[in-house]
Design a protein around this motif. Structure first.
Motif, short mmCIF file in Angstrom:
data_model
loop_
_atom_site.label_atom_id
_atom_site.label_comp_id
_atom_site.label_asym_id
_atom_site.label_seq_id
_atom_site.Cartn_x
_atom_site.Cartn_y
_atom_site.Cartn_z
N GLU A 229 -5.84 -0.54 14.43
CA GLU A 229 -5.43 -1.92 14.08
C GLU A 229 -6.64 -2.83 14.31
O GLU A 229 -7.27 -2.75 15.37
CB GLU A 229 -4.29 -2.38 15.00
N PRO A 230 -6.95 -3.71 13.37
CA PRO A 230 -8.19 -4.50 13.50
C PRO A 230 -8.24 -5.41 14.73
O PRO A 230 -9.33 -5.75 15.19
CB PRO A 230 -8.23 -5.31 12.21
N ASP A 231 -7.08 -5.78 15.30
CA ASP A 231 -7.12 -6.67 16.47
C ASP A 231 -6.76 -5.94 17.77
O ASP A 231 -6.46 -6.57 18.79
CB ASP A 231 -6.21 -7.90 16.26
N VAL A 232 -6.81 -4.61 17.73
CA VAL A 232 -6.53 -3.83 18.95
C VAL A 232 -7.83 -3.15 19.38
O VAL A 232 -8.37 -2.33 18.63
CB VAL A 232 -5.42 -2.79 18.71
N PRO A 233 -8.34 -3.47 20.57
CA PRO A 233 -9.59 -2.84 20.98
C PRO A 233 -9.43 -1.33 21.18
O PRO A 233 -8.47 -0.88 21.81
CB PRO A 233 -9.94 -3.51 22.31
N LEU A 234 -10.38 -0.58 20.63
CA LEU A 234 -10.49 0.86 20.83
C LEU A 234 -11.74 1.02 21.68
O LEU A 234 -12.85 0.74 21.21
CB LEU A 234 -10.65 1.55 19.48
N VAL A 235 -11.57 1.43 22.94
CA VAL A 235 -12.69 1.25 23.88
C VAL A 235 -12.98 2.50 24.71
O VAL A 235 -12.08 3.18 25.20
CB VAL A 235 -12.36 0.07 24.85
N ILE A 236 -14.27 2.79 24.86
CA ILE A 236 -14.78 3.67 25.91
C ILE A 236 -15.64 2.75 26.77
O ILE A 236 -16.62 2.18 26.27
CB ILE A 236 -15.66 4.80 25.35
N PRO A 237 -15.29 2.55 28.04
CA PRO A 237 -15.98 1.51 28.82
C PRO A 237 -17.50 1.64 28.87
O PRO A 237 -18.20 0.63 28.92
CB PRO A 237 -15.35 1.66 30.21
N GLU A 238 -18.03 2.85 28.83
CA GLU A 238 -19.51 2.99 28.85
C GLU A 238 -20.12 2.65 27.50
O GLU A 238 -21.33 2.47 27.38
CB GLU A 238 -19.92 4.43 29.19
N VAL A 239 -19.31 2.65 26.44
CA VAL A 239 -19.86 2.56 25.09
C VAL A 239 -19.72 1.17 24.48
O VAL A 239 -20.68 0.58 23.98
CB VAL A 239 -19.18 3.63 24.18
N ASN A 240 -18.51 0.61 24.50
CA ASN A 240 -18.29 -0.65 23.77
C ASN A 240 -17.36 -1.61 24.53
O ASN A 240 -16.36 -2.07 23.97
CB ASN A 240 -17.73 -0.36 22.37
N PRO A 241 -17.68 -1.91 25.79
CA PRO A 241 -16.79 -2.79 26.56
C PRO A 241 -16.60 -4.15 25.91
O PRO A 241 -15.57 -4.80 26.07
CB PRO A 241 -17.48 -2.91 27.93
N GLU A 242 -17.59 -4.59 25.12
CA GLU A 242 -17.51 -5.91 24.49
C GLU A 242 -16.35 -6.01 23.50
O GLU A 242 -15.86 -7.11 23.23
CB GLU A 242 -18.86 -6.30 23.83
N HIS A 243 -15.87 -4.87 22.99
CA HIS A 243 -14.75 -4.92 22.04
C HIS A 243 -13.47 -5.43 22.71
O HIS A 243 -12.51 -5.79 22.02
CB HIS A 243 -14.48 -3.53 21.44
N LEU A 244 -13.46 -5.48 24.05
CA LEU A 244 -12.28 -6.01 24.76
C LEU A 244 -12.04 -7.48 24.42
O LEU A 244 -10.94 -7.99 24.61
CB LEU A 244 -12.45 -5.86 26.28
N ASP A 245 -13.07 -8.15 23.90
CA ASP A 245 -12.88 -9.56 23.52
C ASP A 245 -11.86 -9.71 22.40
O ASP A 245 -11.35 -10.81 22.15
CB ASP A 245 -14.22 -10.19 23.08
#
Ligand SMILES: NC(=O)C1=CN([C@@H]2O[C@H](COP(=O)(O)OP(=O)(O)OC[C@H]3O[C@@H](n4cnc5c(N)ncnc54)[C@H](OP(=O)(O)O)[C@@H]3O)[C@@H](O)[C@H]2O)C=CC1
Ligand SMILES: N[C@@H](CC(=O)OP(=O)(O)O)C(=O)O
Length: 348
Positions: A111-127
């Motif tokens: 979903e475009p507004d749901v962060p898909l995150v690996i904390p070491e890789v793309n923590p900024e997507h949490l925004d």
């Protein structure tokens, strides 16, 4: 302590959540949910426990409730280990009820507004959480972690992607049976055998990898610009996914520099000293016959990915090859959601 709940607590991944959260320094399990078949029973009576560690004493007598936000009281974070079709319906209800959902299910990942995150890789997507709450009018939110094979692959691609031009990635997986759940693959199908198909797995690896390494402009993610092709196989291993990776490099590289990039890779979880952050997220093995699932899946308490056979391809010398092993139900599932929640708890 933050009160947490586990949705789908009686399943394979639910059990890993319980094992990993039992002695957590910041999270305390106060709610366990499952299907109507299990609701109303004490956890030890509802579950068929499969892990060597035994059922933690603290949850043995906890009464399992229906997977309904109205049944889950005074909980700040819920970890979802629900089947994807159930997750698609239920997770939004928990977020709408004000809870933070750290989901391991695939339902909402793209979903475009749901962060898909690996904390070491793309923590900024949490925004993206802010956009999600605005779009959907939720007080809570949903954050997802990727598919188990994708997580292990992307943890090794990230240090390379940051330093080199990557043109194409080809990956062949050898995936453990626990990835399919306890009743997922019959023993008659997998003993003395290999099954060269895992439903939707190749598509998930191909799309989630590019999303995780994509550019985030504060509002949306543009997928990374290389192409990736996956071939996924089920093998008779209990835990630990193995992957053979071939990378078409867009520039010159030295194998020793690649090894250094892997060994020196660190991310925000390491900087913040999060509880389940492995000291070294990617561990380089120099032995000619490692990594192997039985020997390497528990590296970094199951949270590190081991990589070996790092070499220049003999036939296509401009390209790089290696093999990796990651624990599919720890770093690939429950541990991944917990690390996401630890990060959120620390920075938000
Ligand atoms: N990130 C990753 O790569 C991985 C993700 N997964 C994902 O994690 C999730 C769980 O997998 P797994 O643990 O193997 O699955 P299991 O089938 O072992 O467990 C499913 C859990 O969900 C509960 N459940 C099932 N149906 C319902 C329902 N209709 N309403 C409420 N609860 C329900 C079950 O309860 P009951 O016991 O009462 O039936 C059980 O607790 C899946 O989405 C799976 O794809 C799994 C492995 C790795
Ligand atoms: N399909 C994975 C496990 C899994 O459930 O993946 P996902 O979380 O993407 O549904 C495996 O077989 O090993």
């Amino acid at each position: 302590m933050v009160n947490v709940g586990i949705l789908g607590a009686t399943g394979m991944v639910g059990q890993r959540f319980i094992e990993l959260l039992a002695d957590h320094p910041k999270f305390e399990i106060t709610a366990l949910t499952a299907s109507k078949r299990s609701a109303g029973k004490k956890y030890e009576d509802a579950v068929t426990w499969h892990l060597e560690s035994g059922i933690p004493e603290a949850v043995q007598d906890t009464v399992v409730v229906d997977t309904d936000p109205a049944e889950v009281k005074d909980v700040e974070i819920v970890f979802s280990a629900l089947p994807a079709d159930t997750a698609a319906i239920v997770e939004p209800k928990f977020a709408a009820a004000g809870m933070k959902v750290a989901s391991n299910a695939s339902a909402m990942r793209m979903e475009p507004d749901v962060p898909l995150v690996i904390p070491e890789v793309n923590p900024e997507h949490l925004d993206l959480i802010e956009t999600q709450q605005k779009n959907r009018g939720w007080d809570g939110f949903i954050v997802t972690n990727p598919n188990c094979s994708t997580i292990a692959l992307v943890m090794t691609l990230k240090p390379l992607y940051d330093q080199y031009d990557i043109k194409k990635v080809y990956v062949s997986t050898m995936q453990a049976v626990s990835g399919a759940g306890y009743n997922g693959v019959p023993s008659m199908a997998i003993l003395d055998n290999i099954v060269p198909f895992i439903g939707s797995e190749e598509e998930k690896m191909e799309s989630e990898t590019l999303e995780l390494l994509g550019d985030f402009d504060g509002e949306s993610v543009t997928p990374a610009g290389f192409s990736l092709s996956a071939s996924c196989n089920r093998v008779p291993v209990i835990d630990g996914h193995t992957e053979s990776v071939f990378i078409e490099m867009g520039e010159e590289f030295e194998v020793d520099d690649v090894k250094k990039s892997f060994s020196e890779f660190r991310g925000l979880p390491q900087k913040l000293g999060l509880h389940y952050a492995p000291e070294s997220p990617v561990i380089v093995r120099e032995e000619e016959n490692r990594p192997q699932p039985r020997m390497d899946r528990n590296a970094g308490h199951g949270m590190a990915v081991s990589v070996g056979r790092i070499r220049r391809d003999a036939v296509f010398p401009e390209n790089l090859k290696y093999t990796l092993v990651g624990h599919n139900t720890i770093r690939g599932a429950a541990g991944a959601s917990i690390l996401n929640a630890e990060l959120i708890n620390e920075i938000m």
